[in-house]
Motif scaffolding. Structure first.
Motif, PDB file in Angstrom:
ATOM      1  N   GLN A 279      -2.461   7.780   5.948  1.00 57.37           N
ATOM      2  CA  GLN A 279      -3.823   8.346   5.817  1.00 57.37           C
ATOM      3  C   GLN A 279      -4.869   7.491   6.534  1.00 57.37           C
ATOM      4  OE1 GLN A 279      -4.308   8.663   1.594  1.00 57.37           O
ATOM      5  NE2 GLN A 279      -3.289  10.657   1.529  1.00 57.37           N
TER       6      GLN A 279
ATOM      7  N   TYR B 274      -0.528   5.935   1.947  1.00 54.80           N
ATOM      8  CA  TYR B 274      -1.826   5.294   2.176  1.00 54.80           C
ATOM      9  C   TYR B 274      -1.941   4.825   3.631  1.00 54.80           C
ATOM     10  CZ  TYR B 274      -5.654   1.926   1.688  1.00 54.80           C
ATOM     11  OH  TYR B 274      -6.828   1.242   1.836  1.00 54.80           O
TER      12      TYR B 274
ATOM     13  N   LYS C 174       0.817  -1.226   0.000  1.00 52.40           N
ATOM     14  CA  LYS C 174       0.000   0.000   0.000  1.00 52.40           C
ATOM     15  C   LYS C 174       0.853   1.280   0.000  1.00 52.40           C
ATOM     16  CE  LYS C 174      -4.085  -1.823   0.070  1.00 52.40           C
ATOM     17  NZ  LYS C 174      -4.999  -1.639  -1.081  1.00 52.40           N
TER      18      LYS C 174
END
Ligand code: KG4
Ligand code: ZN
Length: 330
Positions: A229, A226, A222
Motif C-alpha cells: 500500500q 502495508y 509491517k
C-alpha cells in the motif's frame, strides 16, 4: 585519431568509438536481460552473452559510424575490475582485433573510465577533480589530481550503494537490477514517510549494510499488505537514506580537500534524487554528472580513456591479464 572501446566487465556488452577530441562517434550497448529472473548477475550467463553479442555489436557500431576497422587507430579494452570470465571475453576479442589489424592495444581500468565519462564531448581538465563513483559494485571517493594520478579518500566497508538499492528491491520482490525501479517508484513517494537509519562511519568511508538490515526488519514487521500500500513512500524513504549518506561524505570530502570540482559517476549517478539533491545542496560546487547514455556501463568511456593514454604513447602488451579486483595501479 579514433579508438574503439570494448566493455564487457559485467552484464553490458558495449562498444564505443571516440575521436582524438573526445567526441563520441559511436556508442552501442546491450544489457543482458537474462539475469533478471535470478535476482543478480549470473557470471556464466554473462560470459556466454558477451561471446554471442560482441561481434554483431562491433559490426553495427562500425556500420552506423561509416567506418571500417582499418580506420581505427587503437583498441581499448576494460581489464578490470569485473567478472573474470566476462573480462576475458572482451580482452580476447580486443587483443585479436589489435593483433590482426596491427593496431596499438591499451588496457582500461573500468573505474577510471567511469571518471572519464564526464569528459566525453568535452575536454580533460587540468585542475584536480573530486569524484564520487557509485555503481553496482563500487562506492569510492577519489581525487583525480590529473588523469593517471589518483588518491583514494574513502570507500564502502561493506555493500556498494547500487547493491544497497538492488538488494532492497529484491526484498520487495522486484526484478534485478532494482535501482532504476526504486528511482521510478520513489519519484511519486514521500521521502520523509519513514526515517531509515543513516550509518555513522569514520572518515570518508561508507556503510550500507545497517540500512539494508533495518529495511529487512521493517518489511517483516509491517507485513506485505502495508508495504504494498505504501510502496512509493517506502522506496522514497529508503532511497533518501542512501542519498543522504552519499551527500554527507561528499560534503566532508569537499571541506577537507578544498576541491570544488566534483564528478558523480557510475550507474547509480543516474538516480534522479541524487541528481536533484546534489544540485540543490552543492550550489557553490562545479558539479558534473555524465549524460545518461554514458552513465551506466558503456564503450565510449572506455574508448575515451584509451585515447587519453594512446595520445601519450602508452600501450599495453598482449600478455595483459584480466584483473577482477583492480582498483588503481597506474
Ligand atoms: O556502473 P553500472 O552500470 O555497473 C557497474 O559497474 O556496477 O551500475 C549499475 C548499478 C546497479 O546497481 C543499478 O541498480 C544502478 O546502477 N542504477 C541505478 C539507477 N540506474 C542504474 N540506481 C538508482 N537509480 C537509477 N536510476
Ligand atoms: Zn560500471
Amino acid at each position: 585519431m579514433r579508438v574503439l572501446g570494448v566493455e564487457t566487465s559485467c552484464d553490458e556488452t558495449a562498444i564505443g568509438i571516440v575521436d582524438g577530441k573526445f567526441r563520441v562517434v559511436a556508442n552501442l550497448s546491450i544489457t543482458h536481460l537474462e539475469h533478471s529472473a535470478f535476482g543478480g548477475v549470473v557470471p556464466e550467463i554473462a560470459s556466454r552473452m558477451h561471446i554471442k553479442l560482441i561481434l554483431p555489436i562491433t559490426e553495427e557500431a562500425l556500420k552506423r559510424s561509416g567506418l571500417k576497422l582499418e580506420d581505427v587507430d587503437g583498441i581499448a579494452v576494460t581489464y578490470g575490475p569485473g567478472l573474470v570470465g566476462s573480462l576475458l571475453v572482451g580482452l580476447a576479442f580486443g587483443k585479436s582485433l589489435a593483433y590482426f589489424f596491427e593496431k596499438p592495444f591499451v588496457g582500461v581500468n573500468h573505474l577510471e573510465a567511469h571518471m572519464f565519462s564526464i569528459f566525453l564531448n568535452r575536454q580533460v581538465p587540468k585542475e584536480p577533480y573530486l569524484f564520487l563513483i557509485v555503481s553496482g559494485g563500487h562506492t569510492e571517493l577519489i581525487v583525480m589530481h590529473k588523469p593517471g594520478e589518483y588518491e583514494i579518500l574513502g570507500g564502502t566497508v561493506d555493500d556498494a550503494a547500487g547493491e544497497a538499492l538492488d538488494k532492497f528491491a529484491k526484498m520487495l520482490g522486484l526484478p534485478y537490477p532494482g535501482g532504476p525501479m526504486i528511482d521510478q517508484m520513489a519519484s511519486s513517494g514521500d521521502p520523509s514517510f519513514y526515517r531509515f537509519p543513516r550509518a555513522k562511519v569514520e572518515g570518508l568511508n561508507f556503510s550500507f549494510s545497517g540500512l539494508k538490515t533495518s529495511a529487512l526488519y521493517y518489511i517483516r514487521e509491517k507485513g506485505r499488505e502495508y508495504i504494498l500500500q505504501n510502496i512509493n513512500n517506502i522506496c522514497a524513504s529508503y532511497q533518501e537514506a542512501v542519498v543522504d549518506m552519499l551527500l554527507s561524505k561528499v560534503k566532508k570530502a569537499i571541506s577537507s580537500t578544498h576541491i570544488r570540482k566534483l564528478g558523480v559517476v557510475g550507474g547509480v549517478s543516474m538516480n534522479s534524487r541524487i541528481r536533484q539533491k546534489f544540485n540543490e545542496e552543492l550550489r557553490d560546487v562545479d558539479l558534473h554528472f555524465p549524460d545518461p547514455e554514458y552513465t551506466v556501463d558503456n564503450g565510449a568511456m572506455i574508448a575515451a580513456t584509451g585515447i587519453y593514454y594512446l595520445q601519450r604513447g602508452i600501450q599495453y602488451g598482449f600478455d595483459l591479464p584480466a584483473k577482477p579486483d583492480l582498483i588503481f595501479e597506474k
